[in-house]
Design an enzyme around this catalytic site. Structure first.
Site, PDB file in Angstrom:
ATOM      1  N   LYS A  22       0.850  -1.207   0.000  1.00  0.00           N
ATOM      2  CA  LYS A  22       0.000   0.000   0.000  1.00  0.00           C
ATOM      3  C   LYS A  22       0.877   1.246   0.000  1.00  0.00           C
ATOM      4  CE  LYS A  22      -1.837   1.636   4.017  1.00  0.00           C
ATOM      5  NZ  LYS A  22      -1.608   3.048   4.318  1.00  0.00           N
ATOM      6  N   ASN A  23       1.875   1.283   0.886  1.00  0.00           N
ATOM      7  CA  ASN A  23       2.651   2.514   1.067  1.00  0.00           C
ATOM      8  C   ASN A  23       3.726   2.727   0.012  1.00  0.00           C
ATOM      9  OD1 ASN A  23       1.015   3.096   3.165  1.00  0.00           O
ATOM     10  ND2 ASN A  23       2.474   2.572   4.777  1.00  0.00           N
ATOM     11  N   CYS A 117      -4.805  12.663  12.598  1.00  0.00           N
ATOM     12  CA  CYS A 117      -5.622  11.450  12.503  1.00  0.00           C
ATOM     13  C   CYS A 117      -5.547  10.796  13.882  1.00  0.00           C
ATOM     14  CB  CYS A 117      -5.106  10.522  11.408  1.00  0.00           C
ATOM     15  SG  CYS A 117      -3.594   9.704  11.868  1.00  0.00           S
ATOM     16  N   ARG A 122       0.352  14.563  13.026  1.00  0.00           N
ATOM     17  CA  ARG A 122       0.806  14.356  11.637  1.00  0.00           C
ATOM     18  C   ARG A 122       1.131  15.689  10.957  1.00  0.00           C
ATOM     19  NH1 ARG A 122      -1.054   9.129  10.379  1.00  0.00           N
ATOM     20  NH2 ARG A 122       0.536   9.049   8.765  1.00  0.00           N
ATOM     21  N   ASP A 306       4.531   0.398  12.179  1.00  0.00           N
ATOM     22  CA  ASP A 306       3.309  -0.221  11.632  1.00  0.00           C
ATOM     23  C   ASP A 306       3.146  -1.665  12.074  1.00  0.00           C
ATOM     24  OD1 ASP A 306       3.356   1.497   8.408  1.00  0.00           O
ATOM     25  OD2 ASP A 306       2.862   2.144  10.438  1.00  0.00           O
ATOM     26  N   ARG A 398      -8.796  -0.360   4.403  1.00  0.00           N
ATOM     27  CA  ARG A 398      -7.894   0.635   3.796  1.00  0.00           C
ATOM     28  C   ARG A 398      -6.530   0.034   3.537  1.00  0.00           C
ATOM     29  NH1 ARG A 398      -6.947   5.674   7.065  1.00  0.00           N
ATOM     30  NH2 ARG A 398      -5.500   5.813   5.354  1.00  0.00           N
TER      31      ARG A 398
HETATM   32  C1  EPZ Z   1       4.139   6.957   6.554  1.00  0.00           C
HETATM   33  O1  EPZ Z   1       3.375   7.975   7.152  1.00  0.00           O
HETATM   34  C2  EPZ Z   1       3.197   5.779   6.367  1.00  0.00           C
HETATM   35  N1  EPZ Z   1       2.107   6.160   5.462  1.00  0.00           N
HETATM   36  C3  EPZ Z   1       2.656   5.337   7.723  1.00  0.00           C
HETATM   37  O2  EPZ Z   1       1.858   4.192   7.510  1.00  0.00           O
HETATM   38  C4  EPZ Z   1       3.820   4.958   8.628  1.00  0.00           C
HETATM   39  O3  EPZ Z   1       3.330   4.606   9.898  1.00  0.00           O
HETATM   40  C5  EPZ Z   1       4.785   6.140   8.739  1.00  0.00           C
HETATM   41  O4  EPZ Z   1       5.210   6.556   7.430  1.00  0.00           O
HETATM   42  C6  EPZ Z   1       6.030   5.809   9.555  1.00  0.00           C
HETATM   43  O5  EPZ Z   1       6.685   4.723   8.982  1.00  0.00           O
HETATM   44  C7  EPZ Z   1       2.348   6.170   4.131  1.00  0.00           C
HETATM   45  O6  EPZ Z   1       3.441   5.884   3.677  1.00  0.00           O
HETATM   46  C8  EPZ Z   1       1.178   6.536   3.254  1.00  0.00           C
HETATM   47  P1  EPZ Z   1       6.186  10.219   8.756  1.00  0.00           P
HETATM   48  P2  EPZ Z   1       3.980   9.474   7.220  1.00  0.00           P
HETATM   49  O7  EPZ Z   1       6.065  11.518   8.022  1.00  0.00           O
HETATM   50  O8  EPZ Z   1       4.862   9.726   6.074  1.00  0.00           O
HETATM   51  C9  EPZ Z   1       6.697  13.413  12.187  1.00  0.00           C
HETATM   52  C10 EPZ Z   1       0.009   2.858   7.731  1.00  0.00           C
HETATM   53  O9  EPZ Z   1      -0.364   2.247   8.727  1.00  0.00           O
HETATM   54  N2  EPZ Z   1       6.621  14.404  11.100  1.00  0.00           N
HETATM   55  O10 EPZ Z   1       7.321   9.325   8.434  1.00  0.00           O
HETATM   56  O11 EPZ Z   1       2.845  10.419   7.446  1.00  0.00           O
HETATM   57  C11 EPZ Z   1       5.363  12.701  12.388  1.00  0.00           C
HETATM   58  O12 EPZ Z   1       4.539  13.441  13.264  1.00  0.00           O
HETATM   59  C12 EPZ Z   1       0.473   4.276   7.826  1.00  0.00           C
HETATM   60  O13 EPZ Z   1       0.080   2.350   6.575  1.00  0.00           O
HETATM   61  C13 EPZ Z   1       6.860  15.749  11.383  1.00  0.00           C
HETATM   62  O14 EPZ Z   1       7.126  16.120  12.535  1.00  0.00           O
HETATM   63  O15 EPZ Z   1       4.839   9.396   8.536  1.00  0.00           O
HETATM   64  C14 EPZ Z   1       5.783  11.376  12.978  1.00  0.00           C
HETATM   65  O16 EPZ Z   1       5.945  11.547  14.374  1.00  0.00           O
HETATM   66  C15 EPZ Z   1       0.164   4.834   9.180  1.00  0.00           C
HETATM   67  N3  EPZ Z   1       6.798  16.651  10.371  1.00  0.00           N
HETATM   68  C16 EPZ Z   1       7.156  11.110  12.343  1.00  0.00           C
HETATM   69  O17 EPZ Z   1       7.597  12.364  11.818  1.00  0.00           O
HETATM   70  C17 EPZ Z   1       6.527  16.292   9.069  1.00  0.00           C
HETATM   71  O18 EPZ Z   1       6.509  17.167   8.179  1.00  0.00           O
HETATM   72  C18 EPZ Z   1       7.119  10.106  11.196  1.00  0.00           C
HETATM   73  O19 EPZ Z   1       6.104  10.526  10.313  1.00  0.00           O
HETATM   74  C19 EPZ Z   1       6.282  14.931   8.802  1.00  0.00           C
HETATM   75  C20 EPZ Z   1       6.344  14.007   9.834  1.00  0.00           C
END
Ligand code: EPZ
Length: 418
Positions: A22-23, A117, A122, A306, A398
């Site tokens: 998916k990702n 969410c 996020r 995850d 999803r």
């Molecule tokens: C991706 O989300 C995945 N989604 C998530 O999978 C996964 O849990 C996550 O990466 C971590 O591996 C997709 O790829 C579509 P991050 P993402 O930006 O990119 C902070 C699932 O279950 N952050 O890597 O949104 C954030 O708050 C989903 O399939 C900032 O501070 O996650 C978090 O604490 C859930 N500022 C950490 O970084 C930003 O601009 C990691 O978030 C962006 C993120």
């Protein structure tokens, strides 16, 4: 609202074919916006989030054809709408992934703020700061991210935090930008690497994908391509945990074991016997003792966030006690109150859950809250005494393709209630 009814007790036995990731699919579909030539993507999982993304591309003017076996053809020659509306973004945060490609190819994008969410606030500061460094004007107006740029130019960007979709958005923005972009503190997840490989197959010039430093040399245009999405390492991990906690014997087909090294190590520590080939994994837990394992989520190649909820269930029914620490998201323990209602012995303090194994969980009506938490409730149902009803399973749809069919084919007693 659909529910799943699971009667616990079956030992899972047999083999399961793992679907496309998916990702990896979501950013790759967004990246089709970067070319005016047709693109064909195979091994696409049949998931709600994929359907939502296809609808989003269609609304923008792309022609999307879904062939059999979910082989998808996208023709983004005519993109008339350069925006991702709230009604779609609110159902899928990953819609933010169209920001980079729209800006990179058209110099304009209006994307609804994804908002938080269940698992956390996020924020998207990494995405916005990186695009600004590449010359975009980015404002937040009426809940929309409004981005404009004559033509993006290369930049040396050191991201404040490791962000998977942040890295992906900036990578997609950089491939058509003027000059060279360096992305430091980049996410190393296999899905980021899959996106990079996809872009390279379209003519992009990228080096260092899968490492924390990527270098992109902008090109004038990208051409069409045929690409096969990598297997879903989280779906694979989820099924392995299902086999481990039921004392079963399972073979996963069409997986990439190298994407799961940390998870496989933890399963071996938990007492499982694991064999791997180049595209299969076999787990045997028959007659073996399930032992508690400590977990601390980290960015790749550390233990994936995850997979955290799934391992809380493993520890909840293992022999011993374990600490599960969630370091990536600030609120990713919503499965715990539901598991406690099933008799799990878990105490939460800050971002650490202490999980003491119990002999058996008891079935109860439980509610899914987010994608991976809902998968963990299904796992708990597989080992609970009685029939567990999991509500709000749209969260599961999803991210898991036909989860009840795949589980039933390996012996689980599970059915979907209308
Ligand atoms: C991706 O989300 C995945 N989604 C998530 O999978 C996964 O849990 C996550 O990466 C971590 O591996 C997709 O790829 C579509 P991050 P993402 O930006 O990119 C902070 C699932 O279950 N952050 O890597 O949104 C954030 O708050 C989903 O399939 C900032 O501070 O996650 C978090 O604490 C859930 N500022 C950490 O970084 C930003 O601009 C990691 O978030 C962006 C993120």
């Amino acid at each position: 609202m659909d529910k799943l009814a699971i009667t616990g007790g079956a030992q899972l036995e047999g083999s399961v074919t793992i679907s496309g990731a998916k990702n990896a699919t979501l950013p790759i579909l967004a990246a089709t916006l970067l070319t005016d030539e047709p693109v064909c993507i195979s091994n696409v999982p049949h998931l709600q989030d994929v359907t939502t993304t296809i609808e989003l591309l269609g609304r923008m003017g792309a022609k999307v054809t879904v062939h059999e076996q979910m082989e998808i053809e996208v023709d983004a020659a005519e993109i008339t709408e350069r925006q991702a509306p709230y009604d779609l973004v609110k159902t899928m945060r990953a819609s933010i992934l169209v920001l980079g490609p729209l800006l990179g190819r058209f110099g304009e994008a209006d994307v609804s703020l994804p908002g938080g969410c269940a698992i956390g606030a996020r924020p998207i500061d990494v995405h916005v700061k990186g695009l600004q460094a590449m010359g975009a004007d980015v404002d937040i107006i009426d809940g929309y991210i409004r981005a404009r740029a004559q033509r993006l130019h290369g930049a040396h960007i050191v991201m404040d935090v490791v962000s998977v979709t942040g890295t992906e958005n900036l990578l997609m923005a950089a491939v058509l930008a003027e000059g060279e972009t360096i992305l430091e503190n980049a996410a190393k997840e296999p899905e980021v690497e899959d996106l990079a490989e996809f872009l390279i197959s379209m003519g992009a010039s990228i080096s260092g994908a899968g490492s924390s430093k990527m270098t992109v040399r902008g090109v004038e245009r990208l051409h069409g391509t045929n690409y096969r999405v990598q297997p879903d390492r989280i779906e694979a991990g989820t099924f392995l945990v299902a086999a481990a906690i039921t004392g079963g014997h399972l073979r996963l087909k069409k997986v990439n074991p190298s994407h799961l090294e940390n998870v496989l190590q933890k399963l071996q520590q938990a007492g499982a016997s694991i064999e791997i080939g180049d595209d299969w994994i076999e787990l045997d837990m028959r007659g073996r003792e399930l032992k508690s394992v400590d977990i601390s989520t980290e960015v790749y190649p550390g233990f994936p966030t995850d997979m955290q909820a799934q391992f809380v269930v493993l520890d909840a029914v293992a022999n011993g006690a374990a600490a599960v620490t969630e370091n990536i998201f600030e609120n990713r323990f919503m499965h715990i109150p539901e598991l406690q209602r099933m008799g799990a012995n878990i105490s939460l303090s800050g971002n650490t859950a202490v999980v003491r194994g119990v002999n058996q969980l008891k079935a109860a009506p439980v509610m899914a809250t987010d994608l991976r938490a809902s998968a963990s409730l299904v796992l708990a149902g597989l080992v609970a005494e009685g029939e567990t009803i999991v509500d709000r399973i749209y969260h599961i749809d999803r991210g898991y393709e036909c989860i009840e069919e795949k589980l039933r084919q390996i012996g689980a007693q599970i059915r979907r209630l209308p």
